[in-house]
Scaffold this active site. Structure first.
Site, mmCIF file in Angstrom:
data_model
loop_
_atom_site.group_PDB
_atom_site.id
_atom_site.type_symbol
_atom_site.label_atom_id
_atom_site.label_comp_id
_atom_site.label_asym_id
_atom_site.label_seq_id
_atom_site.Cartn_x
_atom_site.Cartn_y
_atom_site.Cartn_z
ATOM 1 N N ASP A 1 -1.120 -0.740 -8.154
ATOM 2 C CA ASP A 1 0.108 -0.327 -9.236
ATOM 3 C C ASP A 1 1.298 -0.254 -8.928
ATOM 4 O O ASP A 1 1.955 0.337 -10.097
ATOM 5 C CB ASP A 1 -0.915 1.028 -9.725
ATOM 6 C CG ASP A 1 -0.313 2.255 -8.546
ATOM 7 O OD1 ASP A 1 -0.972 1.481 -7.366
ATOM 8 O OD2 ASP A 1 0.001 2.786 -8.812
ATOM 9 N N ASN B 1 -2.903 10.038 3.949
ATOM 10 C CA ASN B 1 -4.495 10.966 3.366
ATOM 11 C C ASN B 1 -5.579 9.957 3.228
ATOM 12 O O ASN B 1 -6.421 10.472 2.752
ATOM 13 C CB ASN B 1 -3.788 11.395 2.282
ATOM 14 C CG ASN B 1 -2.960 12.786 2.661
ATOM 15 O OD1 ASN B 1 -3.331 13.741 3.759
ATOM 16 N ND2 ASN B 1 -1.822 12.590 2.430
ATOM 17 N N GLY C 1 3.876 2.889 -3.660
ATOM 18 C CA GLY C 1 3.455 2.448 -2.502
ATOM 19 C C GLY C 1 4.697 2.749 -1.582
ATOM 20 O O GLY C 1 4.374 2.308 -0.083
ATOM 21 N N ARG D 1 5.867 8.309 2.473
ATOM 22 C CA ARG D 1 6.040 9.570 2.599
ATOM 23 C C ARG D 1 7.925 9.864 2.583
ATOM 24 O O ARG D 1 8.355 10.106 1.425
ATOM 25 C CB ARG D 1 4.897 10.592 3.346
ATOM 26 C CG ARG D 1 5.793 11.757 2.497
ATOM 27 C CD ARG D 1 4.524 13.101 4.386
ATOM 28 N NE ARG D 1 3.477 12.163 3.288
ATOM 29 C CZ ARG D 1 2.379 12.791 4.395
ATOM 30 N NH1 ARG D 1 2.997 13.627 5.757
ATOM 31 N NH2 ARG D 1 0.823 12.689 4.445
ATOM 32 N N ASP E 1 -3.378 4.936 -4.364
ATOM 33 C CA ASP E 1 -3.551 5.652 -5.156
ATOM 34 C C ASP E 1 -3.114 4.977 -6.502
ATOM 35 O O ASP E 1 -1.676 3.868 -6.363
ATOM 36 C CB ASP E 1 -1.995 6.733 -4.778
ATOM 37 C CG ASP E 1 -2.267 7.467 -3.187
ATOM 38 O OD1 ASP E 1 -3.347 7.759 -3.258
ATOM 39 O OD2 ASP E 1 -1.805 7.087 -2.491
ATOM 40 N N SER F 1 -1.149 5.000 2.124
ATOM 41 C CA SER F 1 -1.417 7.034 2.484
ATOM 42 C C SER F 1 -1.895 7.299 3.700
ATOM 43 O O SER F 1 -2.759 6.702 4.212
ATOM 44 C CB SER F 1 -2.024 7.738 1.261
ATOM 45 O OG SER F 1 -1.925 8.794 1.719
ATOM 46 N N ASP G 1 -4.863 -1.304 -3.180
ATOM 47 C CA ASP G 1 -4.159 -0.396 -2.824
ATOM 48 C C ASP G 1 -5.144 0.807 -3.518
ATOM 49 O O ASP G 1 -6.630 0.668 -4.656
ATOM 50 C CB ASP G 1 -2.613 -0.390 -4.107
ATOM 51 C CG ASP G 1 -2.072 1.166 -3.791
ATOM 52 O OD1 ASP G 1 -1.600 1.513 -2.345
ATOM 53 O OD2 ASP G 1 -1.980 1.700 -5.162
#
Ligand code: BG6
Ligand code: MG
Length: 216
Positions: A170, A118, A46, A49, A11, A116, A9
């Site tokens: 996480d 991004n 996770g 958006r 972020d 994401s 992952d």
């Protein structure tokens, strides 16, 4: 276990952008006078958006139209991107950089599996644009974690079966996704408390010992 690939992952695992997600959502929520705190934020880890926004709106005292919601998500993303713009390769910790390099030396295929949109921008900011063997992210999935799609695609890009991959997360939703997709999982932070996570990590470099035990 015969682990050939590791799917990370992004972020909150590779870098601390989970903190920027929180700051950006907090700014947006304050503007609309919607209560938001770190505990609610943990439920967003996770999660995509728009799905994250729906969780935040559970605490709103009015309804918002679809276009208003899109505008709110866009506002959050603009704040988030401004924070990302400040990132440099110095924001990749030595611990993460050294661990990734050591895992590569040991012959593992390495991929990103992040919800994401991004992802590629962040990897570029922290100097990892061309590092991973595969990137599966919010731009190639239609269902976010806890659906396993992002990891299934990552394994596919690596040419591996889920049972040959370890997912590092996480997020509780990320460990749920890994388990339902048939992957082994390693949890850090929030995810290390997951009841069914394969490996509980207290730091990123723990992966080196864990992998040595799994594949002696
Ligand atoms: C995940 C984060 O990696 O990406 C979530 O843990 C976030 O909190 C999701 O909502 C989507 O991110 P983005 O950058 O596409 O808004
Ligand atoms: Mg995460």
């Amino acid at each position: 276990m015969d682990i050939k690939g590791i799917i990370f992952d992004l972020d909150g695992v590779i870098c601390f952008t989970d903190k920027y997600h929180y700051l950006a959502w907090k700014t947006m929520a304050d503007k609309y006078r919607i209560y938001f705190d770190e505990t609610i934020n943990n439920r967003l880890r996770g999660v995509g958006r728009m799905e994250s926004l729906e969780i935040i709106l559970e605490r709103a005292d009015r309804n918002y139209s679809r276009s208003q919601k899109e505008e709110m998500a866009e506002e959050k993303n603009e704040i988030y991107k401004k924070l990302l713009n400040k990132m440099t390769p110095a924001d990749l910790s030595d611990e993460v950089r050294d661990t990734l390099q050591e895992l590569r030396k040991r012959g593992y295929l390495l991929a990103i599996g992040s919800s994401s949109k991004n992802t590629k921008f962040i990897l570029e900011r922290i100097g990892l644009k061309d590092f991973f063997d595969a990137i599966s992210d919010g731009t190639n999935i239609s269902r976010s974690k806890p659906d396993p799609e992002v990891f299934v695609k990552a394994a596919d890009f690596l040419g591996l079966e889920p049972g040959e991959c370890l997912v590092v997360e996480d997020a509780v939703s990320g460990v749920d996704a890994a388990i339902s997709g048939g992957f082994y999982s390693a949890g850090i932070g929030e995810a290390s408390g997951h009841l069914h996570v394969t490996i509980k990590m207290s730091s990123f470099e723990d992966l080196l010992d864990c992998c040595a035990i799994i594949n002696p």
